[in-house]
Motif scaffolding. Structure first.
Motif, mmCIF file in Angstrom:
data_model
loop_
_atom_site.group_PDB
_atom_site.id
_atom_site.type_symbol
_atom_site.label_atom_id
_atom_site.label_comp_id
_atom_site.label_asym_id
_atom_site.label_seq_id
_atom_site.Cartn_x
_atom_site.Cartn_y
_atom_site.Cartn_z
ATOM 1 N N ARG A 186 44.764 35.865 51.420
ATOM 2 C CA ARG A 186 45.511 35.082 50.421
ATOM 3 C C ARG A 186 46.799 35.754 49.969
ATOM 4 N N ARG B 292 39.163 28.491 52.078
ATOM 5 C CA ARG B 292 38.633 27.243 51.509
ATOM 6 C C ARG B 292 39.446 26.041 51.958
ATOM 7 N N ALA C 100 35.403 36.922 51.485
ATOM 8 C CA ALA C 100 34.293 36.767 50.540
ATOM 9 C C ALA C 100 34.794 36.957 49.114
ATOM 10 N N GLY C 101 34.035 36.442 48.179
ATOM 11 C CA GLY C 101 34.338 36.637 46.764
ATOM 12 C C GLY C 101 33.075 37.047 46.042
ATOM 13 N N ASN C 102 33.231 37.867 45.027
ATOM 14 C CA ASN C 102 32.040 38.300 44.292
ATOM 15 C C ASN C 102 32.414 38.754 42.898
ATOM 16 N N PHE C 103 31.551 38.445 41.956
ATOM 17 C CA PHE C 103 31.585 39.053 40.624
ATOM 18 C C PHE C 103 30.158 38.998 40.104
ATOM 19 N N ILE D 103 27.185 38.513 37.609
ATOM 20 C CA ILE D 103 27.033 37.739 36.365
ATOM 21 C C ILE D 103 25.610 37.194 36.279
ATOM 22 N N SER E 37 29.152 29.631 35.492
ATOM 23 C CA SER E 37 29.487 28.198 35.420
ATOM 24 C C SER E 37 29.300 27.564 36.791
ATOM 25 N N ASN F 52 31.427 25.883 38.312
ATOM 26 C CA ASN F 52 32.642 26.142 39.100
ATOM 27 C C ASN F 52 32.664 27.563 39.666
ATOM 28 N N ALA G 266 32.909 28.430 43.511
ATOM 29 C CA ALA G 266 34.006 29.257 44.056
ATOM 30 C C ALA G 266 33.475 30.201 45.132
ATOM 31 N N VAL G 267 32.320 30.818 44.861
ATOM 32 C CA VAL G 267 31.774 31.784 45.822
ATOM 33 C C VAL G 267 31.191 31.069 47.048
ATOM 34 N N ILE H 157 34.206 30.033 49.174
ATOM 35 C CA ILE H 157 34.881 31.113 49.919
ATOM 36 C C ILE H 157 33.962 31.619 51.040
ATOM 37 N N GLU I 190 37.020 47.116 47.419
ATOM 38 C CA GLU I 190 37.056 46.272 46.228
ATOM 39 C C GLU I 190 35.651 45.779 45.889
ATOM 40 N N GLY I 191 34.886 45.431 46.926
ATOM 41 C CA GLY I 191 33.515 44.954 46.706
ATOM 42 C C GLY I 191 32.702 45.988 45.936
ATOM 43 N N ARG J 184 33.738 46.172 42.357
ATOM 44 C CA ARG J 184 33.267 45.022 41.583
ATOM 45 C C ARG J 184 31.779 45.102 41.280
#
Ligand code: COA
Length: 272
Positions: free
Chosen positions: A46, A73, A100-103, A105, A111, A113, A117-118, A121, A199-200, A203
């Motif tokens: 991105r 996406r 990939a995306g990650n957080f 929670i 949420s 959304n 999002a994950v 992606i 980064e993973g 996070r």
């Protein structure tokens, strides 16, 4: 250790590898190991600046490299990046679906959304790249490598979205191995464990020190991005010509310890 110290430097000469999310981290490590063995490498991601830096790094290894901004996406964007890579470097032999995306929670705070999002992606994004590359993979009798995660097998707290997405990826990997095997296309997943300096890891509560030996894996250390790159090279090499529909776990044995070390790392990070 780069694999060219173990394998012929021209192993992938004349081959093209395309890596989604290839601008940094594990995916760039994978791209680098293919580049070091003679592959031409295409990337999408991105962020233009990250891609520019990655292309320069691959070129410094002597590889032909190309990148185009695309969010996985967005099917049209991925298709365009894959087509442009093929026009520039040749048809794709190896597709690595790494974006990939990650957080972390708790599920009750996530949420709809955020969940989407994950899933979009990781799961939809991996399908998009695979679908867009199909004609080329059919032509080259190529290989797809998906980046999965231990969350696909062992439930991890704060990872309901990632677990669902990665489990979906692994089932998609098996479906494609079944459907596309007769076309000569192989399909496999890699499960990276805790990998230092990514980064993973940042996070997910890691210490960001690749030499941190307090990491809770049986091997007592983080893995390196090159160790994931080496696993990808193995899957793409003639050594793995009969390997398809397979999940290759490259995690220092961390899956054997369940998800409790992960819980402690996340809770330390969150201050719980
Ligand atoms: N905690 C809780 N919810 C979060 C969150 C966090 N840390 N980060 C994002 N979300 C939620 C947002 O609140 C939003 O939901 P809402 O509309 O209900 O508020 C939803 O996720 C989408 O967020 P947005 O920031 O618009 O998504 P994005 O598409 O810009 O970013 C992410 C995607 C969220 C996965 C982002 O973390 C990312 O870009 N990650 C890529 C890099 C990465 O994760 N690398 C590690 C790979 S292991």
């Amino acid at each position: 250790m780069l694999v060219r110290q173990l394998l012929p430097k021209d192993l992938f000469q004349g081959k093209t590898v395309f890596v989604t999310g290839g601008g940094s981290g594990i995916n760039l490590g994978v791209a680098r190991n293919f580049a070091a063995l003679g592959a031409a490498v295409g990337l999408c991601g991105r962020t233009q600046e990250k891609l520019d830096r990655a292309v320069a790094e691959l070129q410094a290894l002597g590889a032909r490299a190309f990148a185009q901004v695309a969010d996985v996406r967005d099917y049209a964007a991925v298709e365009s990046a894959i087509r442009a890579t093929a026009d520039t470097l040749g048809p794709i032999d190896v597709l690595v679906c790494g974006a990939a995306g990650n957080f972390p929670i708790p599920a009750e705070q996530l949420s709809s959304n955020g969940f989407k999002a994950v899933i979009d992606i990781d799961l939809l994004g991996s399908f998009n790249a695979t679908r867009a590359a199909f004609d080329q993979l059919k032509q080259t009798r190529g290989l797809v490598i998906f980046m999965s995660a231990g969350m696909a097998y062992v439930p991890h707290p704060y990872q309901v979205h990632v677990g669902a997405a990665k489990a979906g990826i692994d089932m998609m990997m098996r479906n494609l191995a079944l459907e596309w095997g007769p076309l000569g296309i192989r399909s496999n997943s890699i499960v990276p464990g805790p990998i230092g300096n990514t980064e993973g890891m940042r996070r997910l509560g890691g210490t960001d020190d690749p030499d941190d030996h307090s990491v809770a894996t049986p091997l007592g250390r983080y893995g390196t991005v090159d160790e994931i790159g080496q696993a990808a090279v193995f899957l793409a090499s003639p050594l793995a010509s009969y390997v398809t529909g397979c999940v290759l776990v490259v995690d220092g044995g961390s899956n054997l310890m369940g998800s409790e070390p992960f819980r402690h790392a996340i809770e330390r990070m969150r201050g719980d």
